[in-house]
Design an enzyme around this catalytic site. Structure first.
Site, PDB file in Angstrom:
ATOM      1  CB  CYS A 142      -0.997  -0.036   1.162  1.00  0.00           C
ATOM      2  SG  CYS A 142      -2.362   1.160   0.969  1.00  0.00           S
ATOM      3  CG  HIS A 237      -4.284  -3.323   2.639  1.00  0.00           C
ATOM      4  ND1 HIS A 237      -3.217  -3.131   3.488  1.00  0.00           N
ATOM      5  CD2 HIS A 237      -4.626  -2.092   2.186  1.00  0.00           C
ATOM      6  CE1 HIS A 237      -2.932  -1.835   3.571  1.00  0.00           C
ATOM      7  NE2 HIS A 237      -3.769  -1.192   2.785  1.00  0.00           N
ATOM      8  CD  GLU A 239      -2.154  -6.460   4.505  1.00  0.00           C
ATOM      9  OE1 GLU A 239      -2.237  -5.272   4.866  1.00  0.00           O
ATOM     10  OE2 GLU A 239      -1.993  -6.794   3.305  1.00  0.00           O
TER      11      GLU A 239
END
Length: 307
Positions: A142, A237, A239
């Site tokens: 990011c 993202h 994650e």
């Protein structure tokens, strides 16, 4: 194989409750294995949440990973207990003589600011430069991806009229589909996005040192790569856990006029029905491939030979 984590790290208990196998340093030292050394520079405000999200994905590999958390000297976290930072995080100055097989640099809530106005810009660019000679492969996420693209390659970021917010399908560049990073991937995969700025595909493609690996007509560049995988830039993202976008939406709702409901996220576009998770499988595969093909297959057994 499990991950070796600092003793008493909160993520250990959280992930054990999910039946994810992690071990603390004390037990890890009893195993005669050369673990891969991974350092995480965690710039996110809610550090325990980000630690858990990343560890959850890194655990999905047969390799033993030794995780170290790095902190900045020039920035003090306001949203994580100081005791947690003192116990589990090590300042860059204490790590700069060490080498690591892999590194992750997370996003940060400073994307509305010019890079040079970020209070820790000098320190973080020093870390970026250090990683080039002390880390086999670095994954920038990011804001960190935008910051590294700017620092190394002069790629500018651009403000968006509305936050890029939701789950966006990414198409793998057909010319790059055989990259090890995409082993086992479908032609398209979903990625959470949560950002107020973007980098332009045409700017990246104009630089011969950079390659766009995956992108979306809605959210733009998803993943880019440089230096044969020693630098990987992920604008989204993967994650994120299932509830993260929901938490962000509820936090900003009614407080910002540039944040709409996250797209392709809630069941029937109804926040009351909760999110539908459509990115988890590829997220696990992405991190598995990164660790296996860009770290384990490339890093020297003698970690001191990394250069």
């Amino acid at each position: 194989m499990p991950l070796r984590l600092p003793d008493n790290l909160p993520a250990i208990k959280l992930l054990e409750d999910e039946n994810i196998f992690v071990i603390d340093e004390t037990r890890g030292h009893s195993q005669d294995i050369r673990p891969l050394k991974i350092v995480v520079l965690n710039l996110m405000p809610l550090k325990i949440t980000t630690e858990t999200d990343l560890i959850r994905l890194l655990s999905n590999t047969p390799l033993q990973l030794d995780i170290t958390f790095m902190k900045l000297k020039s920035h003090t976290s306001k949203n994580t207990p100081i005791e947690h930072m003192q116990q589990f995080y090590i300042a860059f100055d204490e790590l700069r003589e060490r080498k690591f097989d892999g590194m992750i640099v997370t996003g940060a809530p400073v994307e509305d600011m010019p890079f040079e106005n970020v209070t820790y810009w000098d320190e973080i660019t020093t870390i970026f430069d250090w990683a080039r000679t002390h880390v086999t492969s670095t994954l920038y996420i990011c804001w960190a991806a935008q910051a590294a693209l700017y620092h190394f390659y002069g790629i500018q970021k651009h403000p968006l009229p509305m936050k890029m917010f939701g789950i966006f399908p990414q198409t793998i560049n057909p010319d790059e589909a055989n990259k090890p990073l995409f082993r086992g991937f479908d032609d398209m995969f979903n990625m959470p996005q949560s950002r107020h700025t973007e980098v332009k595909s045409e700017d990246i493609r104009a630089n011969k040192e950079l390659t766009v690996l995956a992108e979306s007509p809605q959210s733009g560049v998803g993943i880019a790569i440089a230096r044969n995988g020693r630098e990987i830039f992920c604008t989204g993202h993967l994650e994120y856990n299932p509830d993260t976008l929901d938490t962000e939406y509820k936090r900003d709702m009614g407080k910002r006029d540039d944040v709409a409901m996250p797209v392709n996220y809630y069941i029937d576009n109804d926040p009351k029905k909760g999110p539908r998770v459509t990115w988890r499988a590829h997220a696990n595969l992405f991190y598995h491939n990164w660790v296996n093909y860009y770290i384990y297959q490339q890093t020297p057994y003698d970690i001191n030979l990394i250069n």
